[in-house]
Design an enzyme around this catalytic site. Sequence first.
Site, PDB file in Angstrom:
ATOM      1  N   GLU A 170     -66.556 -14.709 149.830  1.00 23.89           N
ATOM      2  CA  GLU A 170     -65.723 -13.697 149.197  1.00 23.89           C
ATOM      3  C   GLU A 170     -66.507 -12.392 149.161  1.00 23.89           C
ATOM      4  OE1 GLU A 170     -62.901 -15.482 145.850  1.00 23.89           O
ATOM      5  OE2 GLU A 170     -64.996 -16.067 145.520  1.00 23.89           O
TER       6      GLU A 170
ATOM      7  N   GLU B  49     -62.244 -26.292 144.257  1.00 26.87           N
ATOM      8  CA  GLU B  49     -62.045 -25.170 145.172  1.00 26.87           C
ATOM      9  C   GLU B  49     -63.392 -24.847 145.795  1.00 26.87           C
ATOM     10  OE1 GLU B  49     -60.121 -21.707 143.510  1.00 26.87           O
ATOM     11  OE2 GLU B  49     -61.269 -20.365 144.811  1.00 26.87           O
TER      12      GLU B  49
END
Length: 367
Positions: A129, A124
């Site tokens: 974020e 991933e």
Amino acid sequence: MANVTLDDEFDSLSTAWQPTYPWAFGGFGGGDMSTWYPNPLLLPADGNPISLNNGVLGLSNFPTPGDVSPDLVDNLPRVGGQLVTEGQFSQTYGYFEARMQMPAGAGMLGAFWLMPANGGWPPELDVAEVTGNSPTTLVNTVHGIDAPEPHWVDEPDMTQGFHTYAVDWEPDKITWYFDGQETFESSTPADMNQPMYMILSNGSGTPGSWAGPSDPSTSSQMQVDYVRVYDSNPYTTGGALTFQSGGDAGTDNAPSDSTSSDNISSDTAAASPNIIDVATGHSQLSAADGDVFVFSGSDHQTRISNFLPGTDKLDFEMTAQDFSGVSIDTNSRGWARINFDGNRISLPGVTPDQLSQGDFLFNTGQQ
């Protein structure tokens, strides 16, 4: 030269983006998130968290409306916006960039990330974020074989304006960027050599989760101006940057950091009413239409607005600074970096010893 493989300006919602995963037609959610990412076709209009407004994608997160049947959202208390390119677009390696304003509010989690096209996990790749509880902390993460711990870096409040978030994913290394400046570099995990698709999401957490719980009355929105993907880094392998006139000046929250090459054409810049020469013979930054700086190269264009024509000042983010106050230093790659009151412009190929305060000239129509 870098080639564009996807360029979505969100004037409309292209088929590259879908609100649900191919394997979850009704939607998806749960885990440590209090959010259900729905298929808008299955909910009333007030349950649709995805919108388009003047070329900006809005991904909202709000309490589940009363007219939405609980079984349609897995009994979760909130509905959130998410778009994925799984089954529509994936790529192995390349440069992935989005210009976004992160969602505000306790418990919110805005993210731009990549997942394997084969449906597995790991790897991933989290380009960016940001949680509403810590809006000045940018998190860059890669999950995979021998992957490093998440990297945390302090940046300006990312819920208060648009910024660019990017990652350069290469066979041997991964480099993250914020507003054109490198924030983290890591070796590419051994299992991250396969096609990956993109996800944009505005989620909300639960008690004890990283994002934390949200206030039941809170609504938020993550805004996305564009997503651009290249087969390689356009700022280090792209062609010459040239002056272009015209175009939209953008918003007051235009990106405050741009990356250009060392070969900027000066023959067309003379037509501009306001010119800033940077080390003549090396680079030149020019104002288009008298109020916007345009850096255009490799089919990518970045605009810096709030330029004050006919004066001796620049105005970035409503903070005027005398042009003589500009400072010059070096970015992480050794290139010259020009600083405007915290806003930064990197000039690949130009070293700091090629620039000095005396190289900065401002005029109103003459070179």
